[in-house]
Design a protein around this motif. Structure first.
Motif, PDB file in Angstrom:
ATOM      1  N   THR A 160       0.840  -1.190   0.000  1.00  0.00           N
ATOM      2  CA  THR A 160       0.000   0.000   0.000  1.00  0.00           C
ATOM      3  C   THR A 160       0.877   1.243   0.000  1.00  0.00           C
ATOM      4  N   LEU A 161       0.257   2.377  -0.299  1.00  0.00           N
ATOM      5  CA  LEU A 161       0.990   3.636  -0.233  1.00  0.00           C
ATOM      6  C   LEU A 161       1.507   3.881   1.183  1.00  0.00           C
ATOM      7  N   GLU A 162       0.719   3.536   2.180  1.00  0.00           N
ATOM      8  CA  GLU A 162       1.152   3.737   3.569  1.00  0.00           C
ATOM      9  C   GLU A 162       2.384   2.903   3.882  1.00  0.00           C
ATOM     10  N   GLU A 163       2.428   1.687   3.357  1.00  0.00           N
ATOM     11  CA  GLU A 163       3.606   0.848   3.579  1.00  0.00           C
ATOM     12  C   GLU A 163       4.826   1.410   2.857  1.00  0.00           C
ATOM     13  N   VAL A 164       4.624   1.932   1.665  1.00  0.00           N
ATOM     14  CA  VAL A 164       5.732   2.564   0.953  1.00  0.00           C
ATOM     15  C   VAL A 164       6.231   3.782   1.727  1.00  0.00           C
ATOM     16  N   ARG A 165       5.305   4.557   2.233  1.00  0.00           N
ATOM     17  CA  ARG A 165       5.676   5.777   2.966  1.00  0.00           C
ATOM     18  C   ARG A 165       6.469   5.447   4.235  1.00  0.00           C
ATOM     19  N   SER A 166       6.101   4.346   4.881  1.00  0.00           N
ATOM     20  CA  SER A 166       6.752   3.979   6.143  1.00  0.00           C
ATOM     21  C   SER A 166       8.027   3.172   5.947  1.00  0.00           C
ATOM     22  N   GLY A 167       8.293   2.742   4.709  1.00  0.00           N
ATOM     23  CA  GLY A 167       9.474   1.938   4.436  1.00  0.00           C
ATOM     24  C   GLY A 167       9.297   0.463   4.707  1.00  0.00           C
ATOM     25  N   SER A 168       8.063   0.035   4.956  1.00  0.00           N
ATOM     26  CA  SER A 168       7.801  -1.375   5.254  1.00  0.00           C
ATOM     27  C   SER A 168       7.220  -2.105   4.049  1.00  0.00           C
ATOM     28  N   CYS A 169       7.542  -1.667   2.858  1.00  0.00           N
ATOM     29  CA  CYS A 169       6.948  -2.200   1.632  1.00  0.00           C
ATOM     30  C   CYS A 169       7.725  -3.409   1.128  1.00  0.00           C
ATOM     31  N   ASP A 170       7.165  -4.071   0.124  1.00  0.00           N
ATOM     32  CA  ASP A 170       7.807  -5.245  -0.438  1.00  0.00           C
ATOM     33  C   ASP A 170       8.984  -4.854  -1.331  1.00  0.00           C
ATOM     34  N   GLU A 171       9.676  -5.866  -1.810  1.00  0.00           N
ATOM     35  CA  GLU A 171      10.931  -5.631  -2.536  1.00  0.00           C
ATOM     36  C   GLU A 171      10.719  -4.849  -3.828  1.00  0.00           C
ATOM     37  N   VAL A 172       9.652  -5.150  -4.559  1.00  0.00           N
ATOM     38  CA  VAL A 172       9.408  -4.444  -5.820  1.00  0.00           C
ATOM     39  C   VAL A 172       9.187  -2.963  -5.564  1.00  0.00           C
ATOM     40  N   ALA A 173       8.403  -2.642  -4.548  1.00  0.00           N
ATOM     41  CA  ALA A 173       8.193  -1.236  -4.218  1.00  0.00           C
ATOM     42  C   ALA A 173       9.486  -0.574  -3.770  1.00  0.00           C
ATOM     43  N   GLN A 174      10.292  -1.286  -3.014  1.00  0.00           N
ATOM     44  CA  GLN A 174      11.589  -0.736  -2.604  1.00  0.00           C
ATOM     45  C   GLN A 174      12.453  -0.413  -3.822  1.00  0.00           C
ATOM     46  N   ASP A 175      12.398  -1.276  -4.825  1.00  0.00           N
ATOM     47  CA  ASP A 175      13.158  -1.024  -6.052  1.00  0.00           C
ATOM     48  C   ASP A 175      12.708   0.277  -6.711  1.00  0.00           C
ATOM     49  N   ALA A 176      11.388   0.478  -6.782  1.00  0.00           N
ATOM     50  CA  ALA A 176      10.859   1.695  -7.398  1.00  0.00           C
ATOM     51  C   ALA A 176      11.204   2.929  -6.582  1.00  0.00           C
ATOM     52  N   VAL A 177      11.156   2.814  -5.270  1.00  0.00           N
ATOM     53  CA  VAL A 177      11.511   3.944  -4.411  1.00  0.00           C
ATOM     54  C   VAL A 177      12.986   4.285  -4.574  1.00  0.00           C
ATOM     55  N   ARG A 178      13.823   3.274  -4.662  1.00  0.00           N
ATOM     56  CA  ARG A 178      15.261   3.521  -4.816  1.00  0.00           C
ATOM     57  C   ARG A 178      15.536   4.306  -6.103  1.00  0.00           C
ATOM     58  N   VAL A 179      14.835   3.984  -7.163  1.00  0.00           N
ATOM     59  CA  VAL A 179      14.969   4.752  -8.403  1.00  0.00           C
ATOM     60  C   VAL A 179      14.551   6.195  -8.178  1.00  0.00           C
ATOM     61  N   SER A 180      13.440   6.390  -7.488  1.00  0.00           N
ATOM     62  CA  SER A 180      12.889   7.741  -7.335  1.00  0.00           C
ATOM     63  C   SER A 180      13.823   8.667  -6.565  1.00  0.00           C
ATOM     64  N   ALA A 187      14.768  -4.507 -22.758  1.00  0.00           N
ATOM     65  CA  ALA A 187      16.193  -4.590 -23.091  1.00  0.00           C
ATOM     66  C   ALA A 187      17.060  -5.015 -21.920  1.00  0.00           C
ATOM     67  N   PHE A 188      16.578  -4.805 -20.697  1.00  0.00           N
ATOM     68  CA  PHE A 188      17.353  -5.188 -19.516  1.00  0.00           C
ATOM     69  C   PHE A 188      16.870  -6.536 -18.984  1.00  0.00           C
ATOM     70  N   ALA A 189      17.629  -7.115 -18.094  1.00  0.00           N
ATOM     71  CA  ALA A 189      17.307  -8.445 -17.580  1.00  0.00           C
ATOM     72  C   ALA A 189      16.075  -8.444 -16.690  1.00  0.00           C
ATOM     73  N   SER A 190      15.691  -7.290 -16.172  1.00  0.00           N
ATOM     74  CA  SER A 190      14.549  -7.201 -15.258  1.00  0.00           C
ATOM     75  C   SER A 190      14.130  -5.747 -15.141  1.00  0.00           C
ATOM     76  N   HIS A 191      13.008  -5.498 -14.439  1.00  0.00           N
ATOM     77  CA  HIS A 191      12.596  -4.148 -14.059  1.00  0.00           C
ATOM     78  C   HIS A 191      12.382  -3.209 -15.240  1.00  0.00           C
ATOM     79  N   ASN A 192      12.054  -3.746 -16.398  1.00  0.00           N
ATOM     80  CA  ASN A 192      11.920  -2.891 -17.568  1.00  0.00           C
ATOM     81  C   ASN A 192      10.755  -1.911 -17.449  1.00  0.00           C
ATOM     82  N   GLY A 193       9.681  -2.318 -16.796  1.00  0.00           N
ATOM     83  CA  GLY A 193       8.569  -1.401 -16.601  1.00  0.00           C
ATOM     84  C   GLY A 193       8.934  -0.238 -15.705  1.00  0.00           C
ATOM     85  N   ILE A 194       9.636  -0.521 -14.618  1.00  0.00           N
ATOM     86  CA  ILE A 194      10.071   0.548 -13.719  1.00  0.00           C
ATOM     87  C   ILE A 194      11.005   1.500 -14.454  1.00  0.00           C
ATOM     88  N   VAL A 195      11.926   0.958 -15.233  1.00  0.00           N
ATOM     89  CA  VAL A 195      12.846   1.798 -16.004  1.00  0.00           C
ATOM     90  C   VAL A 195      12.068   2.654 -16.994  1.00  0.00           C
TER      91      VAL A 195
END
Length: 240
Positions: free
Chosen positions: A63-83, A160-168
Motif C-alpha cells: 500500500t501507499l502507507e507501507e511505501v511511505r513507512s518503508g515497510s513495503c515489499d521488494e518491488v516497491a523498494q526497487d521503485a523507491v530507490r529509483v525515485s 532490453a534489460f534483464a529485469s525491471h523494464n517497466g520501472i525503467v
C-alpha cells in the motif's frame, strides 16, 4: 525506432489535439496551482506517489502507507530507490541518455548480479536501446510529451534489460518531462495516471508491441489521456 518517424507520429489523426490538451492541462496546474506554493517536499511526495504506482504496475502489493513507512515489499523498494536519485539524472538524460538509462536500471535492479545491472541483455537489446538514445538526443521539434510516450513504450516493450523494464520505462518517461521542461519540478505523477487507467495501459502497451501502426497510434492517444490523469494525481492539487 529512429528519430525520423516521430514527426509523422505527431501528425497522426487526433494526436496533435490530444497532446496540446494534455500539455495545456499540465501548464495550467503548474501555473495556477503550483508555482506559488511548491516546495522540495511537494516534489518528494510526487516522486513517492509515482514510485508506489510504478511498483504496483510492476507487481508490488504494498500500500501507499507501507511505501511511505518503508515497510513495503521488494518491488516497491526497487521503485523507491529509483525515485530517490531520478531527478539528478536529468542532465545526463539530455547529454548521454544511455548512461542515464543504465543508471536507472542499476538502481532498480540492485539485487541482480553485477554483470546484469545496467547492461542490455544481448546485441538486439543493445540496438533497441541505441534507438531510444537517438530519440532522446533528437526530436527537438516534436512535443516533449509525445517523446516521453514513445520512450516509455519502446523501453517497456523492448525489455532490453534483464529485469525491471517497466520501472525503467516509467522512470524514463517522468525524466523526459523534467529534462524537456514540461514539468521541471516533477510535480505531476504520470505513473499514477497509468495505474488509474491500468487495463488500458496494459492493453495499449501490448498493442504498441504487436499491433503495428494502429497499435502505435492507439498508444499515443492513450498516453495523452494518462498524462492528464497524472496531472490530476499531483499533490499540488491536494495542497490547493
Amino acid at each position: 525506432m529512429s528519430p525520423d518517424p516521430l514527426s509523422r507520429l505527431a501528425s497522426l489523426e487526433g494526436v496533435p489535439s490530444a497532446y496540446a490538451a494534455a500539455r495545456d492541462g499540465i501548464d495550467a496546474l503548474l501555473r495556477d496551482r503550483g508555482l506559488r506554493r511548491t516546495s522540495p517536499e511537494t516534489t518528494a511526495e510526487s516522486l513517492l506517489l509515482g514510485a508506489h504506482a510504478s511498483g504496483v504496475l510492476e507487481g508490488s502489493v504494498s500500500t501507499l502507507e507501507e511505501v511511505r513507512s518503508g515497510s513495503c515489499d521488494e518491488v516497491a523498494q526497487d521503485a523507491v530507490r529509483v525515485s530517490t536519485e531520478l531527478l539528478g539524472l536529468a542532465p545526463t538524460l539530455s547529454r548521454t541518455p544511455l548512461q542515464a538509462l543504465a543508471r536507472i536500471h542499476v538502481l532498480a535492479a540492485a539485487d541482480l548480479p553485477e554483470p546484469q545491472r545496467g547492461r542490455p541483455r544481448d546485441a538486439s537489446a543493445a540496438q533497441r536501446l541505441r534507438g531510444v538514445g537517438e530519440l532522446l538526443t533528437g526530436s527537438a521539434d516534436v512535443p516533449a510529451l509525445l517523446v516521453a510516450a514513445v520512450v516509455h513504450a519502446e523501453l517497456a516493450t523492448a525489455a532490453a534489460f534483464a529485469s525491471h523494464n517497466g520501472i525503467v520505462a516509467r522512470a524514463a518517461e517522468r525524466l523526459v518531462l523534467v529534462a524537456r521542461g514540461v514539468d521541471e519540478k516533477s510535480l505531476t505523477v504520470p505513473e499514477a495516471g497509468h495505474l488509474a487507467l491500468r487495463p488500458a495501459y496494459e492493453s495499449n502497451l501490448r498493442g504498441y508491441a504487436e499491433g503495428g501502426a494502429a497499435g502505435v497510434h492507439a498508444w499515443l492517444l492513450y498516453a495523452a489521456e494518462a498524462y492528464a490523469a497524472g496531472a490530476e494525481a499531483s499533490p499540488v492539487r491536494r495542497a490547493g
